[in-house]
Write a protein that holds these residues in place. Structure first.
Motif, PDB file in Angstrom:
ATOM      1  N   GLN A   6       3.501  -8.997   5.214  1.00  0.00           N
ATOM      2  CA  GLN A   6       4.586  -8.614   4.305  1.00  0.00           C
ATOM      3  C   GLN A   6       4.091  -8.534   2.868  1.00  0.00           C
ATOM      4  OE1 GLN A   6       8.141  -8.803   5.480  1.00  0.00           O
ATOM      5  NE2 GLN A   6       8.746  -7.828   3.586  1.00  0.00           N
ATOM      6  N   ASP A   7       4.334  -7.394   2.222  1.00  0.00           N
ATOM      7  CA  ASP A   7       4.032  -7.162   0.802  1.00  0.00           C
ATOM      8  C   ASP A   7       2.544  -7.080   0.478  1.00  0.00           C
ATOM      9  OD1 ASP A   7       6.780  -7.189   0.238  1.00  0.00           O
ATOM     10  OD2 ASP A   7       6.779  -9.364   0.005  1.00  0.00           O
ATOM     11  N   LYS A   8       1.669  -7.123   1.469  1.00  0.00           N
ATOM     12  CA  LYS A   8       0.245  -6.986   1.188  1.00  0.00           C
ATOM     13  C   LYS A   8      -0.129  -5.508   1.018  1.00  0.00           C
ATOM     14  CE  LYS A   8      -1.547 -11.249   3.258  1.00  0.00           C
ATOM     15  NZ  LYS A   8      -2.090 -11.814   2.010  1.00  0.00           N
ATOM     16  N   GLY A  31       4.273  -4.968   8.009  1.00  0.00           N
ATOM     17  CA  GLY A  31       4.878  -5.066   6.691  1.00  0.00           C
ATOM     18  C   GLY A  31       4.007  -4.690   5.521  1.00  0.00           C
ATOM     19  N   ALA A  32       2.794  -4.216   5.750  1.00  0.00           N
ATOM     20  CA  ALA A  32       1.869  -3.905   4.658  1.00  0.00           C
ATOM     21  C   ALA A  32       2.145  -2.538   4.043  1.00  0.00           C
ATOM     22  CB  ALA A  32       0.430  -3.950   5.169  1.00  0.00           C
ATOM     23  N   SER A  33       1.744  -2.406   2.791  1.00  0.00           N
ATOM     24  CA  SER A  33       1.662  -1.101   2.131  1.00  0.00           C
ATOM     25  C   SER A  33       0.237  -0.615   2.292  1.00  0.00           C
ATOM     26  CB  SER A  33       2.017  -1.225   0.647  1.00  0.00           C
ATOM     27  OG  SER A  33       3.358  -1.640   0.482  1.00  0.00           O
ATOM     28  N   VAL A  34       0.051   0.498   2.987  1.00  0.00           N
ATOM     29  CA  VAL A  34      -1.268   0.940   3.408  1.00  0.00           C
ATOM     30  C   VAL A  34      -1.637   2.266   2.761  1.00  0.00           C
ATOM     31  CG1 VAL A  34      -2.747   1.472   5.386  1.00  0.00           C
ATOM     32  CG2 VAL A  34      -0.876  -0.177   5.633  1.00  0.00           C
ATOM     33  N   VAL A  35      -2.835   2.317   2.180  1.00  0.00           N
ATOM     34  CA  VAL A  35      -3.390   3.569   1.671  1.00  0.00           C
ATOM     35  C   VAL A  35      -4.348   4.103   2.736  1.00  0.00           C
ATOM     36  CG1 VAL A  35      -4.740   4.683  -0.143  1.00  0.00           C
ATOM     37  CG2 VAL A  35      -3.192   2.788  -0.719  1.00  0.00           C
TER      38      VAL A  35
END
Length: 252
Positions: A6-8, A31-35
């Protein structure tokens, strides 16, 4: 239920297809923000748009062999998120390798592979290091290969590069530990994806399967669980390690 990532904020290189795309899908579910960083921008966009979960994914055109490209990716992450909590160094030349004896590998082939598979991860880590430091609890997952241990013939430049990744992991774990940055190698055994390749015959595939404790072939999703663990706070005291995911395939 709180997702473990979450939020990583996490970068996955080579995320447009194969195992890289599986990492992206799983990280977004956690839950991650992924590039999704890849030379194949269209493929990266497709992967990002298809990922479902409480996290998010965004595509970025990127060549890991380019020092300026690594800097551009670092700038993008810095401007969008201000920090980087995790990096999966997955981009590599593999499926297009023409298997041949070591004495037939050209200097150009050797240099091109090393530029992507070994120099590239080092360049990217250098570029994003300030963002990793800003996290205070960051994790780097370098993707190796059990081919470095098997001694398989036919692609010496590949096995040499992946052996170098293990050395890079160990050295960086000692250099970066003081900044709260962990570094580990996820080392896949034979994995079969939608990407066609000529680096294994059916006979070789069956021979390796017979040596495994788990009598089935591995798919991309089989690699994702360990990646999640290494990127999560559950592995807060794990660094400098090379961990194989190979169904119990015996090494020589």
């Amino acid at each position: 239920m709180t997702e473990v990532l979450q939020d990583k904020v996490i970068v996955v290189t080579g995320g447009a297809q194969g195992i890289g795309a599986a990492y992206v899908r799983r990280l977004v579910r956690e839950g991650a923000s992924v590039v999704v960083a890849d030379r194949n921008l269209a493929g990266a966009r497709t992967t990002a748009e298809a990922a479902e979960g409480p996290g998010e994914a965004v595509a970025f055109a990127f060549d890991i062999a380019s020092e300026s490209g690594c800097g551009e990716l670092a700038d993008f992450v810095g401007e969008r998120y201000g920090r980087l909590d995790g990096l999966i160094n997955n981009a590599a030349i593999f499926s297009t390798i023409e298997m041949k004896p070591s004495w037939e590998i050209s200097v150009a082939e050797w240099d091109q592979l090393m530029a992507v598979n070994l120099r590239g991860p080092w360049l990217l880590i250098k570029a994003v290091l300030p963002l990793l430091k800003a996290s205070g609890n960051a994790s780097i997952v370098n993707v190796g290969s059990d081919a470095a241990q098997f001694g398989r013939t036919g692609y010496l430049h590949y096995t040499t590069g992946k052996a170098g990744i293990q050395g890079m992991t160990f050295g960086l774990s000692h250099e970066l530990g003081e900044f709260g940055i962990r570094v580990n190698t996820l080392s896949p055994g034979p994995v079969y994806t939608e990407v066609s390749r000529a680096t294994v015959t059916e006979a070789q595939k069956n021979a390796m399967l017979n040596l495994q404790a788990i009598k089935r072939t591995a798919g991309p999703e089989d690699m994702a669980g360990l990646a999640v663990y290494l990127l999560s706070d559950s592995s807060a005291y794990v660094t400098g390690q090379t961990i194989s995911v190979n169904g119990g395939l015996m090494h020589r």
